[in-house]
Design a protein around this motif. Structure first.
Motif, mmCIF file in Angstrom:
data_model
loop_
_atom_site.group_PDB
_atom_site.id
_atom_site.type_symbol
_atom_site.label_atom_id
_atom_site.label_comp_id
_atom_site.label_asym_id
_atom_site.label_seq_id
_atom_site.Cartn_x
_atom_site.Cartn_y
_atom_site.Cartn_z
ATOM 1 N N VAL A 116 7.607 1.373 -7.090
ATOM 2 C CA VAL A 116 8.749 0.855 -6.347
ATOM 3 C C VAL A 116 9.915 1.824 -6.447
ATOM 4 O O VAL A 116 10.107 2.475 -7.475
ATOM 5 C CB VAL A 116 9.170 -0.541 -6.877
ATOM 6 C CG1 VAL A 116 9.538 -0.498 -8.351
ATOM 7 C CG2 VAL A 116 10.306 -1.135 -6.060
ATOM 8 N N PHE A 118 14.206 1.843 -5.514
ATOM 9 C CA PHE A 118 15.279 0.880 -5.248
ATOM 10 C C PHE A 118 16.622 1.591 -5.156
ATOM 11 O O PHE A 118 16.772 2.738 -5.594
ATOM 12 C CB PHE A 118 15.307 -0.209 -6.318
ATOM 13 C CG PHE A 118 15.146 0.276 -7.732
ATOM 14 C CD1 PHE A 118 16.242 0.615 -8.503
ATOM 15 C CD2 PHE A 118 13.883 0.387 -8.296
ATOM 16 C CE1 PHE A 118 16.099 1.053 -9.813
ATOM 17 C CE2 PHE A 118 13.718 0.829 -9.614
ATOM 18 C CZ PHE A 118 14.831 1.154 -10.371
ATOM 19 N N ASP A 119 17.601 0.901 -4.577
ATOM 20 C CA ASP A 119 18.898 1.515 -4.327
ATOM 21 C C ASP A 119 19.810 1.401 -5.558
ATOM 22 O O ASP A 119 19.400 0.890 -6.610
ATOM 23 C CB ASP A 119 19.557 0.925 -3.073
ATOM 24 C CG ASP A 119 19.905 -0.562 -3.208
ATOM 25 O OD1 ASP A 119 20.000 -1.063 -4.359
ATOM 26 O OD2 ASP A 119 20.106 -1.223 -2.166
ATOM 27 N N ASN A 122 20.151 -1.882 -7.250
ATOM 28 C CA ASN A 122 18.867 -2.397 -7.745
ATOM 29 C C ASN A 122 18.167 -3.338 -6.759
ATOM 30 O O ASN A 122 17.470 -4.270 -7.169
ATOM 31 C CB ASN A 122 19.026 -3.076 -9.106
ATOM 32 C CG ASN A 122 19.019 -2.074 -10.256
ATOM 33 O OD1 ASN A 122 19.848 -1.166 -10.278
ATOM 34 N ND2 ASN A 122 18.108 -2.238 -11.181
ATOM 35 N N TYR A 123 18.324 -3.045 -5.466
ATOM 36 C CA TYR A 123 17.543 -3.762 -4.468
ATOM 37 C C TYR A 123 16.407 -2.857 -3.978
ATOM 38 O O TYR A 123 16.615 -1.668 -3.737
ATOM 39 C CB TYR A 123 18.408 -4.211 -3.290
ATOM 40 C CG TYR A 123 19.229 -5.439 -3.596
ATOM 41 C CD1 TYR A 123 18.643 -6.708 -3.596
ATOM 42 C CD2 TYR A 123 20.579 -5.342 -3.906
ATOM 43 C CE1 TYR A 123 19.390 -7.845 -3.888
ATOM 44 C CE2 TYR A 123 21.333 -6.480 -4.214
ATOM 45 C CZ TYR A 123 20.728 -7.723 -4.202
ATOM 46 O OH TYR A 123 21.458 -8.850 -4.510
ATOM 47 N N ALA A 124 15.219 -3.432 -3.842
ATOM 48 C CA ALA A 124 14.036 -2.653 -3.482
ATOM 49 C C ALA A 124 14.184 -1.997 -2.118
ATOM 50 O O ALA A 124 14.650 -2.628 -1.163
ATOM 51 C CB ALA A 124 12.807 -3.552 -3.492
ATOM 52 N N LEU A 125 13.786 -0.740 -2.046
ATOM 53 C CA LEU A 125 13.721 -0.021 -0.779
ATOM 54 C C LEU A 125 12.292 0.008 -0.236
ATOM 55 O O LEU A 125 12.064 -0.149 0.952
ATOM 56 C CB LEU A 125 14.217 1.419 -0.965
ATOM 57 C CG LEU A 125 15.687 1.587 -1.315
ATOM 58 C CD1 LEU A 125 15.984 3.035 -1.704
ATOM 59 C CD2 LEU A 125 16.570 1.165 -0.151
ATOM 60 N N HIS A 153 5.763 -1.344 -10.463
ATOM 61 C CA HIS A 153 6.148 -2.726 -10.199
ATOM 62 C C HIS A 153 5.300 -3.663 -11.048
ATOM 63 O O HIS A 153 4.073 -3.546 -11.084
ATOM 64 C CB HIS A 153 5.947 -3.052 -8.716
ATOM 65 C CG HIS A 153 6.231 -4.472 -8.381
ATOM 66 N ND1 HIS A 153 5.431 -5.230 -7.556
ATOM 67 C CD2 HIS A 153 7.232 -5.301 -8.774
ATOM 68 C CE1 HIS A 153 5.921 -6.441 -7.443
ATOM 69 N NE2 HIS A 153 7.014 -6.521 -8.183
ATOM 70 N N LYS A 192 15.811 -9.439 0.813
ATOM 71 C CA LYS A 192 16.187 -8.506 -0.242
ATOM 72 C C LYS A 192 15.550 -8.918 -1.565
ATOM 73 O O LYS A 192 15.515 -10.108 -1.898
ATOM 74 C CB LYS A 192 17.710 -8.445 -0.376
ATOM 75 C CG LYS A 192 18.411 -7.980 0.893
ATOM 76 C CD LYS A 192 19.906 -7.874 0.701
ATOM 77 C CE LYS A 192 20.282 -6.682 -0.140
ATOM 78 N NZ LYS A 192 21.761 -6.467 -0.194
ATOM 79 N N LYS A 194 15.704 -8.187 -5.602
ATOM 80 C CA LYS A 194 16.427 -7.601 -6.727
ATOM 81 C C LYS A 194 15.428 -7.081 -7.759
ATOM 82 O O LYS A 194 14.519 -7.807 -8.176
ATOM 83 C CB LYS A 194 17.328 -8.662 -7.377
ATOM 84 C CG LYS A 194 18.266 -8.111 -8.438
ATOM 85 C CD LYS A 194 19.436 -7.392 -7.809
ATOM 86 C CE LYS A 194 20.525 -7.067 -8.822
ATOM 87 N NZ LYS A 194 21.681 -6.405 -8.209
ATOM 88 N N ILE A 195 15.614 -5.839 -8.161
ATOM 89 C CA ILE A 195 14.738 -5.215 -9.156
ATOM 90 C C ILE A 195 15.402 -5.257 -10.526
ATOM 91 O O ILE A 195 16.534 -4.784 -10.692
ATOM 92 C CB ILE A 195 14.410 -3.755 -8.793
ATOM 93 C CG1 ILE A 195 13.756 -3.674 -7.414
ATOM 94 C CG2 ILE A 195 13.524 -3.119 -9.862
ATOM 95 C CD1 ILE A 195 12.413 -4.348 -7.308
#
Length: 224
Positions: A116, A118-119, A122-125, A153, A192, A194-195
């Motif tokens: 994974v 993420f930005d 901490n939101y998955a891209l 992941h 969205k 959250k990671i």
């Protein structure tokens, strides 16, 4: 394996209740024997989330649903709580999951271990079975891992109940079918994720090789 996963989940401090959803009479019987709550579901669900959603509809007071897969015998209670916490402290977070930094070449190369990116919030891209991101200027895999952060992941999901029901009402998407990763349906449909980066480790038992590794790991744990 499912009993190990259940006993681990019981160590969570934030779970109020644990229900095991199964579609097989043999597994149903096994779960009954070790004393857990179990619900039989239809066999025609395409994903674990669909099965969880089937049970969630009957849980009138549940606001947050945690999807712990039955093939995670080494999941820790602390990992479960880490994944739940963002939904407790931020109403904007509707789905969360876990990731851990990759430190070995085997994990980097394994197609059974999704990766994974993420930005900065901490939101998955994106999720992929291939190593991502692609590091153009590194010559070897060891060099890539040394100089770039790669994350695997860990497939534990926490949903607000309405978001889970919304997700499972959506049709499968192109990227989901290509990678065989249901979480891509969420991203393709604008949801969205959250990671939460965890320092704890776990691994799912997806193949005979994974089972062999799990048995060896368990023997080491018992000796300790």
């Amino acid at each position: 394996m499912i009993q190990h996963t259940y006993e681990r989940a019981k160590k969570s401090k934030l779970l109020n209740d644990i229900v095991i959803a199964v579609d097989d009479e043999k597994v149903f019987s096994v779960v009954k024997k070790f004393g857990a709550q179990v619900v039989m579901t239809p066999k025609d669900f395409s994903t674990g989330s669909d099965r969880i959603a089937f049970v969630a509809k009957s849980l009138a007071t549940a606001e947050i649903i945690v999807n712990i897969q039955g093939d995670e015998p080494f999941i820790s209670g602390r990992m479960i709580d880490q994944a739940i916490e963002p939904l407790l402290f931020d109403r904007k977070v509707k789905v969360s999951t876990l990731a851990k930094k990759i430190t070995s070449v085997d994990e980097y190369k394994s197609a059974s271990i999704p990766k994974v990116v993420f930005d900065y919030n901490n939101y998955a891209l994106y999720f992929s079975r291939q190593p991502i991101p692609f590091v153009r200027d590194s010559r070897t895999i060891a060099e890539k891992i040394m100089f770039t952060d790669f994350y695997k992941h860990i497939g534990l999901y926490v949903f607000r109940k309405n978001e889970l029901l919304k997700f499972t009402s959506l049709k499968q998407t192109d990227l989901e079918r290509a990678e065989k990763l249901e979480q891509l349906r969420m991203l393709e449909c604008g949801m969205k994720i959250k990671i939460v980066v965890t320092e704890y480790d776990s691994f799912s038992v997806d193949t005979p090789k994974d089972l062999e590794l799990a048995r060896k790991y368990y023997k080491k744990m018992k000796k300790k």
